[in-house]
Design an enzyme around this catalytic site. Sequence first.
Site, PDB file in Angstrom:
ATOM      1  N   ASP A 154      77.927  30.702  48.535  1.00 19.89           N
ATOM      2  CA  ASP A 154      78.364  29.438  47.936  1.00 19.89           C
ATOM      3  C   ASP A 154      77.540  28.341  48.589  1.00 19.89           C
ATOM      4  O   ASP A 154      77.535  28.210  49.829  1.00 19.89           O
ATOM      5  CB  ASP A 154      79.850  29.199  48.191  1.00 19.89           C
ATOM      6  CG  ASP A 154      80.730  30.140  47.379  1.00 19.89           C
ATOM      7  OD1 ASP A 154      80.302  30.553  46.290  1.00 19.89           O
ATOM      8  OD2 ASP A 154      81.843  30.461  47.829  1.00 19.89           O
ATOM      9  N   ASP A 188      87.475  31.999  37.241  1.00 18.76           N
ATOM     10  CA  ASP A 188      88.370  31.694  38.358  1.00 18.76           C
ATOM     11  C   ASP A 188      89.793  31.774  37.828  1.00 18.76           C
ATOM     12  O   ASP A 188      90.144  31.077  36.858  1.00 18.76           O
ATOM     13  CB  ASP A 188      88.087  30.286  38.908  1.00 18.76           C
ATOM     14  CG  ASP A 188      86.721  30.193  39.563  1.00 18.76           C
ATOM     15  OD1 ASP A 188      86.219  31.233  40.043  1.00 18.76           O
ATOM     16  OD2 ASP A 188      86.148  29.088  39.584  1.00 18.76           O
TER      17      ASP A 188
END
Length: 250
Positions: free
Chosen positions: A11, A130
């Site tokens: 990330d 998500d």
Amino acid sequence: MLKKRIIPCLDIKDGRTVKGVQFQNIKDAGDPLELAKRYSDEGADELVFLDITATLEKRQTLVKLVEQMASKIRIPFTVGGGINSLADAEAVIRAGADKISLNSAAVKRPELISEIAEAFGSQCVVVAIDTKLVQDQWKVFVNAGKTEMPLSTVDWAKRAFNLGAGDLLLTSMNHDGSRNGFAIPILKQVANAVNIPVIASGGAGTKEHFADVFQQTNVSAALAAGIFHESAVSISEVKSYLKTLNIPIR
């Protein structure tokens, strides 16, 4: 039987690798190029690279980082974050990415999945989902997990598959950073609902968790970040352990 993949995830925020818990409390986790090279050398099957705060102004920065990464590693890698158009996807693929990850942009304009799949092939399109358990229902969230959508996770997974996604990357926000194991129930549902590889994400804490997700669901790959960044367990250790259980590993 298809061999299972082990995928580390980077990330990226402001050019650095970061890690949080349940999408909160983001902390620095190192240089993305150094980590990418380490994972490539350790035997990772692929790499996922997500610009978690991507904006238009940072697009060129991201492209530069993709070019640098492509020159350093010898494994396929997926790039996501702020890819909102065919032109964005093309820029990142030209810079050296093997696959594009779409998340919020695909939910807001689903035909983007088909546009990129038609231009570059389904194998280049990863739809990242998500998901969070809300009142006993797994729902889709966008905008880095901040916005709940009126979408069932399984329904959206099926639609993404029908629109041309080549892989689904399913992250349980409830499990993200918890290191208590993957979200087996929703991973099982999604992997059984679509005919493309599903990548499990969120919750890896031990090598046993990788075995659990491969033995209890039909997912094709498992992704982790924090445990690899901190060397709590190495990719080679995970692979060696899975081989002792006769789980087919690349």
